[in-house]
Scaffold this active site. Structure first.
Site, short mmCIF file in Angstrom:
data_model
loop_
_atom_site.label_atom_id
_atom_site.label_comp_id
_atom_site.label_asym_id
_atom_site.label_seq_id
_atom_site.Cartn_x
_atom_site.Cartn_y
_atom_site.Cartn_z
CG HIS A 80 14.11 58.55 46.45
ND1 HIS A 80 14.38 57.72 45.38
CD2 HIS A 80 13.82 59.76 45.91
CE1 HIS A 80 14.24 58.39 44.25
NE2 HIS A 80 13.90 59.63 44.54
CD GLU A 103 21.52 59.83 50.54
OE1 GLU A 103 21.56 58.61 50.76
OE2 GLU A 103 21.64 60.30 49.41
CG ASP A 122 11.13 56.23 44.68
OD1 ASP A 122 11.62 55.43 45.50
OD2 ASP A 122 11.66 56.46 43.58
N GLY A 131 27.26 51.03 50.41
CA GLY A 131 26.82 50.73 51.77
C GLY A 131 27.12 51.78 52.82
CG MET A 140 20.89 50.01 42.92
SD MET A 140 20.23 51.65 43.33
CE MET A 140 19.82 52.25 41.70
CG ASN A 153 14.05 53.28 49.51
OD1 ASN A 153 15.21 52.83 49.52
ND2 ASN A 153 13.59 54.02 48.51
C1 GRF Z 1 22.00 56.71 48.40
O1 GRF Z 1 22.15 57.92 47.72
C2 GRF Z 1 20.54 56.40 48.64
O2 GRF Z 1 19.76 57.55 48.85
C3 GRF Z 1 20.14 55.75 47.33
O3 GRF Z 1 21.26 54.99 46.95
C4 GRF Z 1 22.44 55.56 47.51
C5 GRF Z 1 23.12 54.47 48.31
O4 GRF Z 1 24.33 54.88 48.84
N1 GRF Z 1 18.92 54.97 47.49
P1 GRF Z 1 25.12 53.96 49.85
O5 GRF Z 1 25.31 52.62 49.16
O6 GRF Z 1 24.31 53.85 51.10
O7 GRF Z 1 26.43 54.67 50.07
#
Ligand code: GRF
Length: 204
Positions: free
Chosen positions: A113, A178, A149, A15, A94, A111
């Site tokens: 990715h 990210e 995706d 998270g 997931m 989303n």
């Molecule tokens: C991230 O790398 C995101 O891009 C992918 O899953 C991971 C989730 O990380 N979809 P977090 O749970 O937000 O730390």
């Protein structure tokens, strides 16, 4: 002041993206508000973080059976609709949402990715980027459509791949980028600005 746009965040694990989004959504000047967090994994660490951040957190356990998935999606849809959710942010969620769910949910779904889409769709993106001897890797925020995706790209960020990188080191270096990308892209998306965010600076 106009009513805030109600945002739900869906997670399965740590998270960190969820946390970054919630912290930013708490700012008064944000057009959105974090309304609920939902997980398909009752043990997701992110659920505890959401509670600490005072956002109602729900989990519906599932397994991979189709029947179970449709029950999960029905519960999820009811929860989103009853909370008037307008935008869903998948943040390390997931489960692949079915076409039916994507059609039935009346709002937008975004989303994040961990690759520079449209390259490297699906799982194990860090490992695959290294295996392909790529020099550049990154992450993408995109709209969710029925095709995995493949939805409209809203924002991208990049990092360099170093000689001794492992999937773990890449993931560690990419995560903060990210997190910031998702925060910036959600703000821009809610404002209605359709310009793609590109954070294309590489580290040395
Ligand atoms: C991230 O790398 C995101 O891009 C992918 O899953 C991971 C989730 O990380 N979809 P977090 O749970 O937000 O730390």
């Amino acid at each position: 002041m106009p009513a805030k746009i109600k945002v739900a965040i869906l997670i399965s694990g740590l998270g960190s993206n969820m946390e970054a989004l919630i912290k930013d959504l708490k700012n008064q000047n944000h057009l959105g508000e974090a309304t609920i967090v939902v997980s398909d994994n009752p043990d997701a660490l992110g659920l505890m973080k959401a509670e600490q951040l005072k956002i109602p957190a729900f989990s519906f356990a599932t397994n991979s059976k189709t029947l179970d998935k449709s029950i999960f999606e029905n519960n999820l849809l009811q929860l989103l609709i009853s909370n008037n959710i307008q935008v869903v942010c998948l943040a390390g969620f997931m489960k692949i949402l079915s076409s039916k769910f994507i059609k039935d949910f009346p709002g937008e779904i975004l989303n994040i990715h961990p690759s520079i889409l449209p390259s490297i769709k699906g799982l194990n993106t860090h490992e695959r980027a290294i295996r392909r001897n790529l020099h550049v890797h990154g992450a993408t925020v995109h709209k969710v459509t029925e095709k995995l995706d493949s939805g409209f790209i809203l924002g991208q960020t990049t990092i360099s791949i170093h000689k001794n990188d492992t999937p773990h080191s890449l993931s560690k270096r990419l995560k903060p980028k990210e997190n910031q990308l998702y925060v910036d892209t959600l703000r821009q998306f809610l404002s209605g600005n359709s310009k793609v965010i590109q954070k294309l600076e590489l580290d040395s």
